[in-house]
Motif scaffolding. Structure first.
Motif, PDB file in Angstrom:
ATOM      1  N   PHE A 130       0.811  -1.213   0.000  1.00 21.36           N
ATOM      2  CA  PHE A 130       0.000   0.000   0.000  1.00 21.36           C
ATOM      3  C   PHE A 130       0.857   1.282   0.000  1.00 21.36           C
TER       4      PHE A 130
ATOM      5  N   VAL B  91       3.800   2.070  -1.278  1.00 20.39           N
ATOM      6  CA  VAL B  91       4.457   2.570  -2.488  1.00 20.39           C
ATOM      7  C   VAL B  91       3.454   2.942  -3.572  1.00 20.39           C
ATOM      8  N   GLU B  92       2.169   2.645  -3.352  1.00 16.65           N
ATOM      9  CA  GLU B  92       1.154   3.009  -4.334  1.00 16.65           C
ATOM     10  C   GLU B  92       0.568   4.384  -4.001  1.00 16.65           C
TER      11      GLU B  92
ATOM     12  N   PRO C   2      -2.367   5.541  -2.841  1.00 13.96           N
ATOM     13  CA  PRO C   2      -3.015   5.839  -1.559  1.00 13.96           C
ATOM     14  C   PRO C   2      -2.006   6.073  -0.443  1.00 13.96           C
TER      15      PRO C   2
END
Lengths: 191, 225
Positions: free
Chosen positions: B172, B174-175, B177
């Motif tokens: 989560f 590194v993405e 969001p």
């Protein structure tokens, strides 16, 4: 036809310009405190993004490529966008005062909105045709507007809640944007 | 000398660009998935910001105030073109990693904001100090945020494994969001620390800095932000 539909949905939801591509975050956080302001800003972005993408496409195809000036792309694009915004502002003020009233105050902000320039650059990198460029710009602009209006709705409700003082304002806005981005992640499976 | 140091050092903590001024959020969110990218982007910004401050300050007396924003944009755009060419020649992998965010340095609020708020009103030496300080502050913030996200999201730092066996990375982080949430939480922590200090001095706690469009040069609608 189907190709265009996929492009449209893809640009609007799956690769949402703010929530998945990180473009236009300053106005996204800055103008999302009231939904009225958010709608105005969103509308202005849709309007300018479509025009800017089409004009920069023409400039790239008919000026930069034939004269081998590709390396000046950044400089030329930003100047085109800046003068376009200036021109649109003058035109609306003279010709369409009601529209100027609702969008006018947002126009000067848009020159430095990286969503507009970002859309134009993405269209060039993906090597879209003119039709596709216009379509993509329109869909991306709408995606920006949707995200902005949704976040404004959330923040209007948050404004009347009790929050830890350090979280108020920008921090909670960013966390909310993160949760929205997580929700938009679910569209990834669609295409 | 004293004044020079003051202008330089304010960017390092007091007016730390992304956190205290809340400016230029796009690259802060977009390229901080690893510490490497954050550092590379930061260095590009230092280069453009320092030189644009210098140029703006040098020609500030001949720029007509009415068209100053376009002049600032033209100056920073030419510098960004130079950075793009330099990166293509000497740091091509990084250039590809950063993608469209290299040309988008042009519309980074920090560049225009500093030109408008500082360089346009001050002599060249001070403008350079201001640009360097702000740029280094920006680089530090980006590298820190990038390091944090890389560490939690991949268990690495500057591309090297640093965690223990059995560490479960939070994908989560590194993405997209994770970018929003981690920046929001960091801002809240900064505000909290500030308020603790204020209370110690006997002052009332205040809300953190809001996003300030007024410093994004030439914005006539700052009151809407």
């Amino acid at each position: 036809m189907q190709e265009f539909f996929v492009l449209f949905i893809g640009a609007m939801f799956v690769n949402n310009i703010v929530l998945a591509q990180y473009l236009g975050n300053c106005p996204f956080i800055g103008t999302s405190k009231e939904s009225g302001v958010a709608v105005g800003m969103g509308g202005a972005v849709v309007f300018v993004a479509v025009m800017a993408a089409a004009i920069t496409w023409l400039v790239q195809r008919h000026v930069l490529v034939p004269f081998e000036l590709g390396y000046l792309q950044t400089l030329v694009f930003i100047l085109v966008i800046a003068s376009l915004v200036q021109f649109v502002e003058m035109f609306l003020k003279k010709m369409v005062p009601p529209l100027y009233k609702s969008l006018g105050i947002f126009l000067p902000l848009i020159t430095t909105n990286c969503a507009v320039m970002g859309i134009a650059l993405i269209c060039q990198r993906e090597e879209f045709g003119l039709m596709k460029t216009v379509m993509f710009a329109f869909a991306s602009g709408l995606g920006f507007m949707i995200a902005l209006v949704l976040l404004a709705g959330i923040r209007e409700r948050l404004a009347v809640r009790r929050l830890p003082i350090a979280m108020r304002g920008t921090p909670i806005g960013l966390v909310m944007a993160g949760l929205m981005s997580l929700a938009f992640f679910a569209f990834k499976g669609m295409i | 000398m004293n004044r020079l140091w003051k202008e330089f050092s304010k960017g390092l903590w007091k007016d730390l660009p992304p956190f205290k001024l809340v400016l230029g959020l796009c690259p802060v969110l977009a390229v901080t998935n690893t510490a490497d990218n954050g550092l590379g982007m930061g260095i590009a910004v230092v280069f453009v910001l320092t030189l644009s401050n210098l140029v703006v300050s040098l020609i500030r007396s001949i720029i007509p105030p009415k068209v100053r924003i376009v002049c600032f944009i033209a100056i920073s755009a030419s510098l960004v073109v130079a950075v793009e060419l330099l990166m293509q020649a000497y740091a091509y992998p990084l250039y590809q990693q950063l993608g469209i965010f290299v040309p988008l340095i042009v519309v980074n609020c920090i560049i225009l904001g500093r030109a408008e708020a500082f360089a346009f009103k001050n002599p060249p030496l001070l403008a350079i100090a201001d640009g360097l300080g702000m740029g280094i502050g920006f680089t530090m913030s980006l590298t820190f945020l990038g390091g944090l996200r890389e560490l939690l999201g991949k268990g690495q730092l500057f591309g090297a494994d640093v965690t223990w066996q059995g560490f479960e990375p939070l994908g989560f982080m590194v993405e997209a969001p994770g970018a929003f949430v981690s920046l929001g939480v960091l801002l809240a922590i900064m505000n909290f620390a500030e308020n603790v200090q204020r209370r110690r001095k006997g002052l009332k706690a205040v809300e953190g800095p809001t996003h300030d469009c007024g410093s994004c040069g030439g914005c006539s609608s700052a009151s809407n932000c």
